[in-house]
Design an enzyme around this catalytic site. Structure first.
Site, mmCIF file in Angstrom:
data_model
loop_
_atom_site.group_PDB
_atom_site.id
_atom_site.type_symbol
_atom_site.label_atom_id
_atom_site.label_comp_id
_atom_site.label_asym_id
_atom_site.label_seq_id
_atom_site.Cartn_x
_atom_site.Cartn_y
_atom_site.Cartn_z
ATOM 1 N N ASP A 13 0.820 -1.222 0.000
ATOM 2 C CA ASP A 13 0.000 0.000 0.000
ATOM 3 C C ASP A 13 0.848 1.265 0.000
ATOM 4 O O ASP A 13 0.639 2.172 0.822
ATOM 5 C CB ASP A 13 -0.942 0.011 1.206
ATOM 6 C CG ASP A 13 -1.710 -1.283 1.374
ATOM 7 O OD1 ASP A 13 -2.091 -1.862 0.346
ATOM 8 O OD2 ASP A 13 -1.937 -1.704 2.522
ATOM 9 N N GLU A 170 -11.387 0.544 -3.953
ATOM 10 C CA GLU A 170 -10.705 0.981 -2.736
ATOM 11 C C GLU A 170 -9.506 1.831 -3.098
ATOM 12 O O GLU A 170 -9.266 2.129 -4.272
ATOM 13 C CB GLU A 170 -10.278 -0.242 -1.902
ATOM 14 C CG GLU A 170 -9.444 -1.248 -2.679
ATOM 15 C CD GLU A 170 -9.204 -2.528 -1.884
ATOM 16 O OE1 GLU A 170 -8.977 -2.446 -0.668
ATOM 17 O OE2 GLU A 170 -9.231 -3.611 -2.498
#
Length: 512
Positions: A13, A170
């Site tokens: 991420d 997302e």
């Protein structure tokens, strides 16, 4: 030529920003402490660890965090001389924002934000700050609102994206280029279907029209590629106006879809613009990066040169350096960094339990050599050594125990009073001892890792082997990767524990 990944091992991420000509990058940390590791680079490929944003228990307490709980995906941004990080503590508190004048310095206490979901983003337009996030309720979507950064107070919340191909969109990030606003999101889940979608609008609040050739990046249809699950992207410009993308990806072993145990890693790709849309150059994450295109006067890593995160050789006399993390927020009294080494006093928790005494660094290479020089004379009920950990149900260790305590209990022959090295593997509910042998009060414990094997060594001699497959996400689940380092256990607790002294720890990569 520099090669991908630019941050190997458990670095998922990624979020990136530039301050003048220096790039800063943060990644998720989940249950590990300190939280939100930070890196600095002048050229996007050589990343220096500079610390963590969450270093104090007042900022982060993950003692009760579930496996792969804790700190999820961050966004890192600079505005008017201040650097901001927003993320989500899924184990308590939810969304928050911290800030710093210098990313390598101290970060503020968290300002909490009362909004649902995960994956928050910050975007600045003049004096207005926008907060964008992924809701995780039954009606999944990307929502946005204005935010007061001082208080965390939110304005009206509205939906800006409901998914192009997947309603479970997302990882939103918002950008502006030449008066047009771009929303970048991840779809397809975080495994082999992972992909990067883009929408654009004349206003930061949308509506966002999807790129006609979405996804702009995915490896989901290229079964033969060495890298899979590419997604969760963030964009940045260099000082010359060139655009770049960082994203996560995995390097599976054992054929498609295979299994991966190093975790989700950080990759770099160049970005071009065509007809007002961002396009990943070449359409995929490259195995090698054109050094001549990199910023920083072309100061790129030499071919095959390891990044700083891929080396550790320490006697711990300088304390806990940036590559080291605790499995959860620690009892600091169990760890002493001295001129004679790292002194561990184990508690009653084993590696099967939360709260274990375990200091670790990432396994960042398939091929690597790991050594721990240990001075330890355990009493019954005590143990210390070197562990490879995915989670409490999936870990391997080569440790030293008391022969009197362990011999008969583990079914390995006559008990004896001398210290004994034990190689043990735990996979789910099953634990197996692979080897036992008597050792002295000083011993060198080792692991020689290859892509599809771990060889455990005691004083340089082979003792047992095991497969990394059972520490992989596809077996264990979760979002992290293998962490390696010294551990200690003492049934009587740290106050009564015999000190285990790690006099030297070495991690060095083999061929990458």
């Amino acid at each position: 030529m520099p090669s991908n990944p630019v941050l190997p091992g458990f670095h998922p991420d990624p979020s990136i920003c530039r301050v003048d000509e220096t790039f800063f990058l943060a990644t998720s940390s989940f249950e590990y402490f300190p939280g939100l590791p930070l890196y600095r680079s002048e050229n996007l490929v050589d990343w220096e660890p500079i610390g963590h944003a969450l270093t104090r228990e007042s900022q982060l307490d993950t003692r009760e965090a579930r496996i792969s709980g804790g700190i999820f995906a961050p966004t890192l941004r600079e505005h008017d001389g201040t650097v901001y990080l927003t993320s989500t503590n899924t184990s308590g508190g939810g969304h928050f924002i911290v800030s710093a004048d210098d990313p390598a310095g101290q970060w503020s206490e968290p300002t909490y934000v009362d909004a649902p979901g995960i994956d928050p983003d910050l975007f600045f337009e003049g004096d207005t700050a926008y907060f964008t996030y992924f809701t995780t309720d039954d009606d999944r979507r990307i929502e946005q609102t204005e935010i007061d950064l001082e208080t965390g107070a939110l304005g009206e919340q509205y939906t800006v994206w409901t998914g192009y191909q997947d309603p479970n969109a997302e990882a939103p990030h918002l950008y502006e280029r030449e008066g047009t606003y771009y929303l970048v999101v991840a779809e397809g889940g975080t495994h082999t279907g992972h992909s990067v979608m883009v929408g654009r609008s004349d206003d930061p609040t949308g509506p966002f029209d999807p790129h006609p050739e979405n996804p702009v990046l995915t490896h989901r249809e290229d079964f033969h590629h060495d890298v899979h699950a590419t997604g969760h992207a963030d964009l940045v410009t260099d000082a010359d106006g060139n655009w770049w993308l960082v994203c996560l990806g995995i390097r599976p072993r054992g054929g498609f879809p295979g299994w991966h145990h190093l975790g989700r890693e950080t990759f770099l790709a160049p970005v071009a613009w065509e007809d007002g849309w961002p396009v990943v150059t070449g359409g995929e994450v490259p195995a090698e990066i054109d050094a001549g295109a990199l910023p920083g006067d072309g100061r790129a890593a030499d071919a095959g040169a390891p990044a700083p995160v891929e080396h550790t050789d320490t006697d711990f006399s300088e304390g806990r350096t940036h590559e080291w993390q605790y499995r959860r927020t620690p009892d600091r009294d169990r760890y002493a960094f001295t001129d004679d080494g790292l002194v561990l006093r184990g508690g009653p928790e084993s590696l099967d339990e939360r709260g274990t005494t375990f200091l670790s660094r990432r396994q960042t290479n398939f091929d690597c050599r790991i050594r721990a020089e240990l001075a330890f004379d355990p009493d019954p009920g005590e143990e210390a050594g070197l562990a490879l950990v995915m989670d409490e149900g999936h870990h391997y260790e080569v440790g030293v125990v008391s022969g009197e305590h362990r011999g008969e209990a583990e079914g390995q022959g006559e008990a004896s009073g001398e210290p004994t090295a034990v190689v043990r593997v735990t996979i789910g509910d099953a634990t197996e001892v692979l080897a036992r042998e008597a050792v002295g009060e000083r011993v060198t414990l080792g692991v020689d890792a290859a892509a599809e094997s771990y060889a455990f060594l005691v004083d340089g001699e082979p003792a047992a082997t095991a497969s990394p497959k059972y520490l992989a996400t596809e077996v264990a689940g979760g979002f992290t990767g293998v962490m390696v380092g010294p551990y200690a256990v003492a049934e009587g607790g740290p106050a009564e524990a015999t000190p285990a002294r790690v006099e030297r720890f070495v991690y060095e990569p083999g061929a990458r």
